[in-house]
Design a protein around this motif. Structure first.
Motif, PDB file in Angstrom:
ATOM      1  N   UNK A  49       0.792  -1.230   0.000  1.00  0.00           N
ATOM      2  CA  UNK A  49       0.000   0.000   0.000  1.00  0.00           C
ATOM      3  C   UNK A  49       0.822   1.276   0.000  1.00  0.00           C
ATOM      4  N   UNK A  50       2.155   1.142  -0.045  1.00  0.00           N
ATOM      5  CA  UNK A  50       2.989   2.340  -0.010  1.00  0.00           C
ATOM      6  C   UNK A  50       3.226   2.861  -1.424  1.00  0.00           C
ATOM      7  N   UNK A  51       3.453   4.167  -1.502  1.00  0.00           N
ATOM      8  CA  UNK A  51       3.705   4.795  -2.808  1.00  0.00           C
ATOM      9  C   UNK A  51       5.206   4.758  -3.081  1.00  0.00           C
ATOM     10  N   UNK A  52       5.579   4.108  -4.182  1.00  0.00           N
ATOM     11  CA  UNK A  52       6.998   3.842  -4.450  1.00  0.00           C
ATOM     12  C   UNK A  52       7.384   4.363  -5.831  1.00  0.00           C
ATOM     13  N   UNK A  53       8.535   5.037  -5.873  1.00  0.00           N
ATOM     14  CA  UNK A  53       9.132   5.425  -7.152  1.00  0.00           C
ATOM     15  C   UNK A  53      10.427   4.638  -7.306  1.00  0.00           C
ATOM     16  N   UNK A  54      10.531   3.878  -8.384  1.00  0.00           N
ATOM     17  CA  UNK A  54      11.747   3.123  -8.691  1.00  0.00           C
ATOM     18  C   UNK A  54      12.496   3.880  -9.788  1.00  0.00           C
ATOM     19  N   UNK A  55      13.733   4.247  -9.514  1.00  0.00           N
ATOM     20  CA  UNK A  55      14.543   4.964 -10.501  1.00  0.00           C
ATOM     21  C   UNK A  55      15.604   4.012 -11.039  1.00  0.00           C
ATOM     22  N   UNK A  56      15.592   3.797 -12.345  1.00  0.00           N
ATOM     23  CA  UNK A  56      16.569   2.909 -12.970  1.00  0.00           C
ATOM     24  C   UNK A  56      17.771   3.747 -13.412  1.00  0.00           C
ATOM     25  N   UNK A  57      18.909   3.533 -12.746  1.00  0.00           N
ATOM     26  CA  UNK A  57      20.135   4.279 -13.079  1.00  0.00           C
ATOM     27  C   UNK A  57      21.125   3.402 -13.831  1.00  0.00           C
ATOM     28  N   UNK A  58      20.706   2.211 -14.258  1.00  0.00           N
ATOM     29  CA  UNK A  58      21.617   1.305 -14.956  1.00  0.00           C
ATOM     30  C   UNK A  58      21.263   1.259 -16.448  1.00  0.00           C
ATOM     31  N   UNK A  59      22.229   1.607 -17.321  1.00  0.00           N
ATOM     32  CA  UNK A  59      21.967   1.588 -18.766  1.00  0.00           C
ATOM     33  C   UNK A  59      21.432   0.242 -19.277  1.00  0.00           C
TER      34      UNK A  59
END
Ligand code: ADP
Ligand code: MG
Length: 278
Positions: A49-59
Motif C-alpha cells: 500500500x505504499x507509494x513507491x518510485x523506482x529509478x533505474x540508473x543502470x543503462x
C-alpha cells in the motif's frame, strides 16, 4: 494515502515512513542481486500500500524490464532527466506490477551519460535536484534507486540523491571484498556532498542453507553490520531469475515461492524499521 491503497487489506498493509525514504541499492560488484532486490523490494512495498518510485540508473535497464516497463532505445527516462534537465514528471510511468509503483526507466542511452555528465555543471547533483523538484509535488513513501555495477558518475548521482544505502551482499566467496572500497566512496560522498548518507540496510542475497559458506558469510556480514543487516535472508530461488523474462517481479510472478516470500518479509522489515515500529 491515495484511494488506490484502500484495496490493501489490513494484514498486508505496511507502515508508512514519516517522510520519504530515498534508498539507493548499491554495490559495485555485478551480479550480487542489486536489481533483483531493487525491483522486488519496490514491488513488495507497493503491494503493502505504499507509494513507491523506482529509478533505474543502470543503462542495462534491467530494473525497467523486471517491472514491465518499456525501455527500448528512444524511450525517455533517466538519461533525459540527467543530461537534458527534463522534469522527472515527464518521463515517470506507472508499472503494471502494482497500482502505487511508478518507474523512471533507463535505456541503453544512459551508457553515454557516464561520460557526458563530466561536462555538465553540477554533475554530481543532477539527480538530487530533479528528484527534489519532483517530490515537492509528487509525494512518495519510498524512492528506490537501482545502480550500475560501478562507482562512476551515475552511481555518484544516486549516492548524492539518497539518504540511505541498501547494500545487497551475495552469500559467496569474497562477499565483503569491495565493501571496503564502497565504504571509502561513501565516506567521500558524506564528507563532500551528502552529510546524512548512511548504510541503513544490508540484505543477504542468494543464501543457500545447505552450504557452510552461506552461513559463514552471513555471520561475517552480521558481525560487520550488526544493526543494519536484515533478519530475513534471500534464498537462491530459480523463480527469482525467471520472473524478469516475463516482465514481472517474483512478487507477482510466483507469489508463494521462497524468493517472493523472502522479499515480502524483507520489505516488511524495512518498512517497520523506517516507521519506528519494530
Ligand atoms: P546485479 O543487479 O547486482 O548485477 P542481479 O539482481 O541482476 O544482480 O542478479 C544477477 C543474476 O542473478 C540475475 O540473473 C538474477 O536473476 C539472479 N539472481 C539474483 N538473485 C537471485 C536469487 N536469490 N536466486 C537466484 N537467482 C538470483
Ligand atoms: Mg543490476
Amino acid at each position: 494515502m491515495s484511494s488506490e491503497t484502500s484495496s490493501v487489506s489490513r494484514e498486508t498493509a505496511l507502515p508508512a515512513p514519516t517522510s520519504t525514504r530515498v534508498m539507493v541499492v548499491v554495490n559495485q560488484k555485478g551480479g550480487v542481486g542489486k536489481t533483483t532486490t531493487a525491483v522486488n523490494i519496490s514491488a513488495a512495498l507497493a503491494q503493502g500500500g505504499l507509494r513507491v518510485l523506482l529509478i533505474d540508473m543502470d543503462p542495462q535497464g534491467n530494473a525497467s524490464t523486471a517491472v514491465g516497463v518499456d525501455h527500448r532505445p528512444g524511450v525517455r527516462g533517466t538519461y533525459e532527466v540527467l543530461i537534458d534537465g527534463d522534469a522527472m514528471d515527464w518521463h515517470v510511468v506507472r508499472s503494471p506490477e502494482a497500482p502505487t509503483l511508478d518507474v523512471l526507466p533507463a535505456t541503453i542511452d544512459l551508457a553515454g551519460a557516464e561520460i557526458e555528465l563530466v561536462a555538465v555543471p553540477g554533475r554530481e547533483r543532477r539527480l538530487l535536484d530533479s528528484l527534489d523538484a519532483y517530490l515537492a509535488t509528487h509525494p512518495y513513501d519510498y524512492v528506490v534507486i537501482d545502480c550500475p555495477p560501478s562507482l562512476g558518475l551515475l552511481t555518484l548521482n544516486a549516492l548524492v540523491a539518497a539518504k540511505e544505502i541498501l547494500l545487497p551482499i551475495q552469500c559467496e566467496y569474497y562477499a565483503l571484498e569491495g565493501v571496503s572500497q564502497l565504504t571509502r566512496t561513501i565516506d567521500l560522498v558524506k564528507g563532500n556532498l551528502n552529510d546524512g548518507l548512511r548504510v541503513s540496510t544490508v540484505i543477504l542475497t542468494m543464501f543457500d542453507g545447505r552450504t557452510r559458506l552461506s552461513s559463514q558469510v552471513s555471520e561475517e556480514v552480521r558481525r560487520h553490520f550488526p544493526t543494519q543487516t536484515l533478519t530475513t535472508t534471500i534464498p537462491r530461488s530459480v523463480r527469482l531469475s525467471e520472473a524478469p523474462s516475463y516482465g514481472q517481479t517474483v512478487v507477482t510472478y510466483s507469489p508463494g515461492s521462497p524468493g517472493a516470500t523472502a522479499y515480502v518479509d524483507a520489505a516488511r522489515e524495512i518498512a517497520r524499521r523506517g516507521s519506528g515500529e519494530h
